[in-house]
Structure formats: structure tokens, C-alpha cells
Design an enzyme around this catalytic site. Structure first.
Site, PDB file in Angstrom:
ATOM      1  N   GLU A 104       0.849  -1.201   0.000  1.00 25.56           N
ATOM      2  CA  GLU A 104       0.000   0.000   0.000  1.00 25.56           C
ATOM      3  C   GLU A 104       0.881   1.246   0.000  1.00 25.56           C
ATOM      4  O   GLU A 104       1.929   1.274   0.646  1.00 25.56           O
ATOM      5  CB  GLU A 104      -0.892  -0.015   1.245  1.00 25.56           C
ATOM      6  N   ASP A 106       0.284   5.414   0.484  1.00 27.87           N
ATOM      7  CA  ASP A 106      -0.779   6.286   0.986  1.00 27.87           C
ATOM      8  C   ASP A 106      -0.485   7.775   0.902  1.00 27.87           C
ATOM      9  O   ASP A 106       0.625   8.218   1.208  1.00 27.87           O
ATOM     10  CB  ASP A 106      -1.034   6.028   2.488  1.00 27.87           C
ATOM     11  N   GLU A 108      -2.899  10.596   2.916  1.00 27.23           N
ATOM     12  CA  GLU A 108      -4.084  10.849   3.729  1.00 27.23           C
ATOM     13  C   GLU A 108      -4.055  12.313   4.152  1.00 27.23           C
ATOM     14  O   GLU A 108      -2.998  12.827   4.560  1.00 27.23           O
ATOM     15  CB  GLU A 108      -4.145   9.944   4.958  1.00 27.23           C
TER      16      GLU A 108
END
Length: 293
Positions: A104, A106, A108
Site C-alpha cells: 500500500e 498512501d 491521507e
């Protein structure tokens, strides 16, 4: 002088971004390329699938994902984040595979009360292991206009870009026993959800539902990556002209990009897992002692 240098860095990043867009941009249509996996009532799509928005209210948030899986390339989204009092909201944009040993990458965006900056939270998981958070304050208002957020991923490195400026790099150091995301295809995701248990001041500031709905808007999405089919790992990794992401030009940051990266880190980085020895009992991850770029 410092402000002038910052302006030059931003302009240089935008020039690089525009030149890439002109030559490599892929056609995007939400209806063809994406699907909604959560909260379809909070999804709006318009302009023939070129623009969309995700909203959060006290009933539900919203999440979307790409129909295709990808292995290497660039995923780009121009996003205008939730304005005003966004405390407790989390807008996400990331790549991910599935399963307990998933990879993953990311972005955010952690909301805040009016007048306080967002926190740009980045992380990377390899073989199901994360704990590699790096956080930044933006050097711009991410709610006033659209900004380009890019995840660039190739066999040599993962780079997080904002408006063409690299803010973080994760190099491939598999030769030192450090896992790198190069075996699992990933979909592109974006969502908005209630994170007021942790997102703003460690959960001290909760969402004010009187301000709902909270809406993040998107435009000019580019999925400039290698579509993955069963057994196509070698095809996506091959150093061919079609696989532009494997070009030597993308194998490491240029000197100009290195300068941009260090400018962002010195001025706007607020947390780096590599510097948090207390959290990791006096130790740091092995990649922290290796060259950053």
C-alpha cells in the site's frame, strides 16, 4: 530570498508536471475507469465523467476504486480538499493490493479546525507491514484550489509528488533485505470518512456535524500506469520504450528534484518515523540508515 527560492522550486515543479502531462496524460472517464465500493449516495459525477466529488455526512462516507489493477507507473489526482472546519475528517488517496500481506502507498489528508493547516500524512506498507509514516504541513491552502497529488511507482523507487514537487521517496533496497512493493498489483483508491478518533490532535477534536456534508472535489485524474493481468509482472517491469516508468530518467530523482525534496523536508515536514527512536525502542528501520535518493 527564502521566499523567492521557494517560488522557484514550485514553478520548476509545475513546469515538469505540465511537460509530463502533455506527453503522457491518459484519457480518463469515471464511469469506465472507477467504481464506487462504499456510500454511492455520497458520490457525485459530472462533466461526462471528468469530474467527481466524495462527501461525508453523519450517516456515511464514500469510497471509490479503479476497475483495473496496476503494476508501476503514475497515478495522479487533482483534489480540492474539504474547506472550513474539517476537523476529524480524513480524505484518502492511495494504492493498495489486498490480503494480509498487502502492499500500500498512501496519501491521507487530515482535517483541522478553521484557520489551522491540514496534515498531509504519507505511509507505505510492504508485505503487510507499515509503520513508515511521514507527515507534512502544506505550503499552500489545499482547500482554495485544486492541487496535483501523484504517486509514482517503478522498480527503483516510490515517490510522492505534490504539484510536481517530490515530498518523499522510498527506494528499492531489496538487496539489503528490505521489502519493496514489486510483486503485487494495486488498485487506486480514494475515500472520505470519519476519523475523529485520531485524525485531529490525536482525536481530541471531533467532527462538527453541523458543517456536514464535507466534500472533497476531484478533476484531471490520470491513471498513467501498467494495467496488470495475471502473469504480467515481467511485462510491466520490462525496460522497454512503452514502459516509460522504467526509463533511467525515472530511476532516481534529478538534482533539481533532490533540492525540492530537501526544501519540503526542512520547511514543512512535521514527523518522520526514521527520527522517532522512542516509538521504536531506540531503533530505526533499516532503510533509515541508507541513502534517501
Amino acid at each position: 530570498m527564502a521566499n523567492f527560492r521557494a517560488l522557484l522550486l514550485v514553478v520548476a515543479g509545475l513546469v515538469l508536471l505540465v511537460s509530463e502531462e502533455r506527453t503522457l496524460a491518459a484519457d480518463f472517464n469515471f464511469y469506465r475507469d472507477m467504481s464506487c465500493y462504499w456510500g454511492p449516495q455520497n458520490l457525485a459525477v459530472w462533466n461526462n465523467g471528468q469530474n467527481f466529488a466524495l462527501s461525508l455526512n453523519n450517516i456515511s462516507g464514500c469510497g471509490i476504486q479503479s476497475r483495473n489493477q496496476f503494476l508501476y507507473g503514475s497515478i495522479e489526482m487533482q483534489i480540492k480538499l474539504v474547506p472550513g472546519n474539517s476537523a476529524g475528517t480524513v480524505t484518502t488517496y492511495y494504492m493498495s493490493s489486498t490480503g494480509d500481506k498487502h502492499d500500500e502507498i498512501d496519501f491521507e489528508f487530515l482535517g483541522n479546525v478553521s484557520g489551522q493547516p491540514y496534515i498531509i500524512h504519507t505511509n507505505i506498507y510492504t508485505q503487510g507491514v507499515g509503520n513508515r509514516e511521514v507527515q507534512f504541513y502544506p505550503w499552500f491552502d489545499p482547500t482554495a484550489a485544486f492541487h496535483n497529488y501523484t504517486i509514482h511507482w517503478n522498480p527503483s523507487q516510490v515517490v510522492w509528488f505534490i504539484d510536481g514537487i517530490p515530498i518523499r521517496v522510498f527506494r528499492n533496497y531489496q538487496r539489503y533485505g528490505i521489502a519493496f512493493p514489486n510483486q503485487q498489483a494495486m488498485r487506486a483508491y480514494s475515500s472520505i470518512w470519519n476519523g475523529d478518533g485520531w485524525a485531529t490532535r490525536g482525536g481530541l477534536v471531533k467532527i462538527d456535524w453541523n458543517n456536514a456534508p464535507f466534500t472533497a472535489r476531484y478533476q484531471q485524474v490520470n491513471l498513467r500506469a501498467c494495467p496488470y493481468w495475471q502473469g504480467s509482472t515481467a511485462q510491466c517491469s520490462a525496460s522497454t520504450p512503452a514502459n516509460w516508468w522504467t526509463s533511467p530518467a525515472y530511476s532516481k530523482l534529478s538534482y533539481a528534484q533532490q533540492g525540492q525534496l530537501m526544501w519540503v523536508r526542512s520547511k514543512y515536514m512535521i514527523y518522520d518515523y526514521c527520527q522517532d527512536k522512542k516509538r521504536f525502542n531506540g531503533k530505526t528501520a533499516p532503510e533509515c540508515s541508507l541513502p534517501m535518493y
